[in-house]
Design a protein around this motif. Structure first.
Motif, PDB file in Angstrom:
ATOM      1  N   THR A  31      42.538  29.771  48.675  1.00 10.86           N
ATOM      2  CA  THR A  31      41.631  28.806  48.049  1.00 10.86           C
ATOM      3  C   THR A  31      42.378  27.838  47.131  1.00 10.86           C
ATOM      4  O   THR A  31      41.910  26.722  46.883  1.00 10.86           O
ATOM      5  CB  THR A  31      40.517  29.532  47.273  1.00 10.86           C
ATOM      6  N   GLN A  32      43.561  28.232  46.657  1.00  8.01           N
ATOM      7  CA  GLN A  32      44.348  27.329  45.827  1.00  8.01           C
ATOM      8  C   GLN A  32      44.875  26.152  46.645  1.00  8.01           C
ATOM      9  O   GLN A  32      44.948  25.021  46.152  1.00  8.01           O
ATOM     10  CB  GLN A  32      45.514  28.096  45.196  1.00  8.01           C
ATOM     11  N   LYS A  33      45.229  26.430  47.888  1.00  8.39           N
ATOM     12  CA  LYS A  33      45.767  25.383  48.756  1.00  8.39           C
ATOM     13  C   LYS A  33      44.675  24.654  49.512  1.00  8.39           C
ATOM     14  O   LYS A  33      44.797  23.462  49.804  1.00  8.39           O
ATOM     15  CB  LYS A  33      46.762  25.997  49.736  1.00  8.39           C
TER      16      LYS A  33
ATOM     17  N   HIS B 101      48.565  28.776  58.201  1.00  8.98           N
ATOM     18  CA  HIS B 101      48.443  27.720  57.186  1.00  8.98           C
ATOM     19  C   HIS B 101      48.324  26.346  57.839  1.00  8.98           C
ATOM     20  O   HIS B 101      47.540  25.504  57.386  1.00  8.98           O
ATOM     21  CB  HIS B 101      49.649  27.767  56.239  1.00  8.98           C
TER      22      HIS B 101
ATOM     23  N   GLU C 153      41.950  34.450  47.376  1.00  4.76           N
ATOM     24  CA  GLU C 153      42.468  33.874  46.139  1.00  4.76           C
ATOM     25  C   GLU C 153      43.739  33.077  46.402  1.00  4.76           C
ATOM     26  O   GLU C 153      44.009  32.074  45.721  1.00  4.76           O
ATOM     27  CB  GLU C 153      42.747  34.982  45.117  1.00  4.76           C
ATOM     28  N   GLN C 154      44.528  33.495  47.389  1.00  5.59           N
ATOM     29  CA  GLN C 154      45.745  32.766  47.716  1.00  5.59           C
ATOM     30  C   GLN C 154      45.445  31.470  48.458  1.00  5.59           C
ATOM     31  O   GLN C 154      46.002  30.407  48.137  1.00  5.59           O
ATOM     32  CB  GLN C 154      46.662  33.665  48.567  1.00  5.59           C
TER      33      GLN C 154
ATOM     34  N   GLN D  18      33.251  21.991  47.331  1.00  8.93           N
ATOM     35  CA  GLN D  18      33.864  23.263  46.957  1.00  8.93           C
ATOM     36  C   GLN D  18      33.567  24.343  47.996  1.00  8.93           C
ATOM     37  O   GLN D  18      32.426  24.561  48.390  1.00  8.93           O
ATOM     38  CB  GLN D  18      33.315  23.713  45.591  1.00  8.93           C
TER      39      GLN D  18
ATOM     40  N   GLN E  51      34.025  28.567  49.103  1.00  4.80           N
ATOM     41  CA  GLN E  51      33.806  29.816  48.393  1.00  4.80           C
ATOM     42  C   GLN E  51      33.984  30.989  49.347  1.00  4.80           C
ATOM     43  O   GLN E  51      34.072  30.814  50.561  1.00  4.80           O
ATOM     44  CB  GLN E  51      32.404  29.860  47.776  1.00  4.80           C
ATOM     45  N   GLN E  52      34.017  32.193  48.782  1.00  4.87           N
ATOM     46  CA  GLN E  52      34.090  33.394  49.607  1.00  4.87           C
ATOM     47  C   GLN E  52      32.691  33.927  49.856  1.00  4.87           C
ATOM     48  O   GLN E  52      31.868  34.002  48.936  1.00  4.87           O
ATOM     49  CB  GLN E  52      34.944  34.478  48.945  1.00  4.87           C
TER      50      GLN E  52
ATOM     51  N   PRO F 178      40.928  24.242  48.804  1.00  2.00           N
ATOM     52  CA  PRO F 178      39.768  24.477  47.929  1.00  2.00           C
ATOM     53  C   PRO F 178      38.421  24.313  48.630  1.00  2.00           C
ATOM     54  O   PRO F 178      37.417  24.830  48.146  1.00  2.00           O
ATOM     55  CB  PRO F 178      39.940  23.440  46.819  1.00  2.00           C
TER      56      PRO F 178
END
Length: 410
Positions: A127-129, A98, A124-125, A206, A208-209, A131
């Protein structure tokens, strides 16, 4: 000394991706191919490896490069990377990931679907922190679909993706390609997806994956054979060294070996007939057009085989090239690397390894006139850059690093 002169251990990146940082959670071939390409183009790549073991390919030996303990396999796809040993199964290791992501643009991983989520490192975990993070996942079968949980291996994907059914002699076994093309293509498609995602982020901020499935990419590069099936709904047969849509476009025996003949169209075939003294064939309807030659593939091959056997490979190459007819010898790797054109293009680069030895690597084939690929960091020894990354990027003290080592985190 072949290729370019030995290069310094460290120099500032000069490629078009300079200033970008990549967190590399990949191993073996598909993922490392992707991240090496990013590194060659100037990105700083931090390769995360399991303490005490590292990338599986460190043990893919023999051969080991002389005077080092590194496998030739590992050296081939891990230049321009810094090795940080880190146990991401431990909370302290996850915390370091992190911290590193605070300064990273791209994360590339090739774990099984859902594996990183167990450590709080799933897309998903994160990308919240983060973006703006571009998160590239390379797996055997992609993130969705009934096969998503399965492990993917090159030979397995070559089999399931159809290329093995197309490769080999007509009366022989299906054959895989002699190099792991399913892995390599997946890595390159991953790099393309990352570059597209970077462009999107420039416009929107933004991330993305990027979801790369090796089976998807293998189906994509079925190319003309895949389209032949879609047009006819018939399974293409194995043709050995022949082309499904063009004749003659295949291997022929010569007086002293073999030659690849690539006659791509009817005007070229006319020139071929003139060079070989077979002008009479042009009045035979079985030879008059490519479509006719494809329909009469076996007869064309049987007719031309004794013609090609009348001269040596070198004689044919000289005569056919003068008439601008595609042809070439079938080179061993010794001949490939000794070829004057290959040497003129400097496809082998020498780099000084941390062991003190000089290693040779195969150059990046993308030739950019303004921002060429650079070779600033040789393939690293396991954990070679751990202190540099932890202290230099994260500001950890010697005592903190020592404590992490004591716990087996790094």
């Amino acid at each position: 000394m072949r290729g370019e002169a030995a290069l310094s251990i460290e120099k500032a990146p000069s490629g078009p991706l300079r200033g970008l940082r990549v967190l590399d959670l990949t191993r073996v071939l598909a993922g490392p191919t992707c991240t090496q390409m990013l590194g060659d183009l100037g990105a700083e790549v931090i390769k995360i490896e399991k303490p005490g073991a590292g990338d599986d390919t460190r043990g893919f030996a023999p051969p080991v490069w002389p005077e080092t303990e590194e496998s030739a396999y590992f050296l081939g796809v891990n230049r321009n990377k810094k090795s940080l040993t880190l146990d991401i199964a431990k909370p302290e290791g996850q915390a370091i990931i992190h911290q590193l992501l605070d300064g990273c643009d791209i994360l590339v991983e090739n774990f099984k679907v859902g594996a990183l989520a167990k450590y709080g490192l799933g897309f998903e975990q994160l990308t919240q922190k983060f973006p703006g993070l571009i998160y590239c996942s390379i797996t055997g079968f992609g993130q969705t679909g009934p096969y998503a949980p399965r492990p993917g291996y090159d030979s397995l994907i070559q089999a399931m993706g159809g290329v093995m059914s197309l490769t080999g002699e007509p009366d022989g076994l299906p054959q895989k390609v002699g190099v792991p093309v399913a892995d390599l293509f997946a890595g390159l498609y991953g790099c393309i997806g990352i570059l597209a995602a970077l462009r999107h982020r420039e416009r929107t901020g933004q991330g993305q994956q990027v979801d790369i499935g090796m089976l998807d990419t293998s189906v994509a590069w079925l190319a003309n054979q895949g389209m032949n099936y879609l047009a006819t709904k018939e399974n293409p047969p194995r043709l050995g060294n022949q082309h499904p849509n063009i004749v003659p476009y295949q291997v022929f025996p010569t007086r002293d070996g073999h030659i690849v003949l690539s006659v791509g169209n009817d005007p070229t075939f006319a020139r071929f007939c003139e060079v070989t003294g077979q002008q009479a064939l042009l009045s035979d309807e079985r030879f008059a057009t490519n479509a006719a030659r494809v329909a009469n593939r076996q007869f064309v091959t049987e007719t031309l085989t004794p013609v090609m056997q009348s001269r040596s490979t070198d004689e044919w190459v000289l005569a056919l090239e003068a008439a601008k007819i595609g042809c070439g010898p079938i080179n061993t790797l010794e001949k490939v690397f000794a070829d004057p054109h290959v040497q003129a293009r400097k496809v082998v680069v020498e780099m000084p390894h941390a062991s003190g030895a000089t290693v040779e690597v195969i150059a990046n084939p993308v030739r950019l006139s303004a921002t060429p690929a650079d070779y600033r960091v040789p393939p690293p020894q396991l954990g070679q850059h751990s202190e540099e990354v932890l202290a230099g990027l994260l500001g950890l003290t010697e005592a903190q690093i020592a404590a992490l080592r004591e716990k087996g985190v790094v």
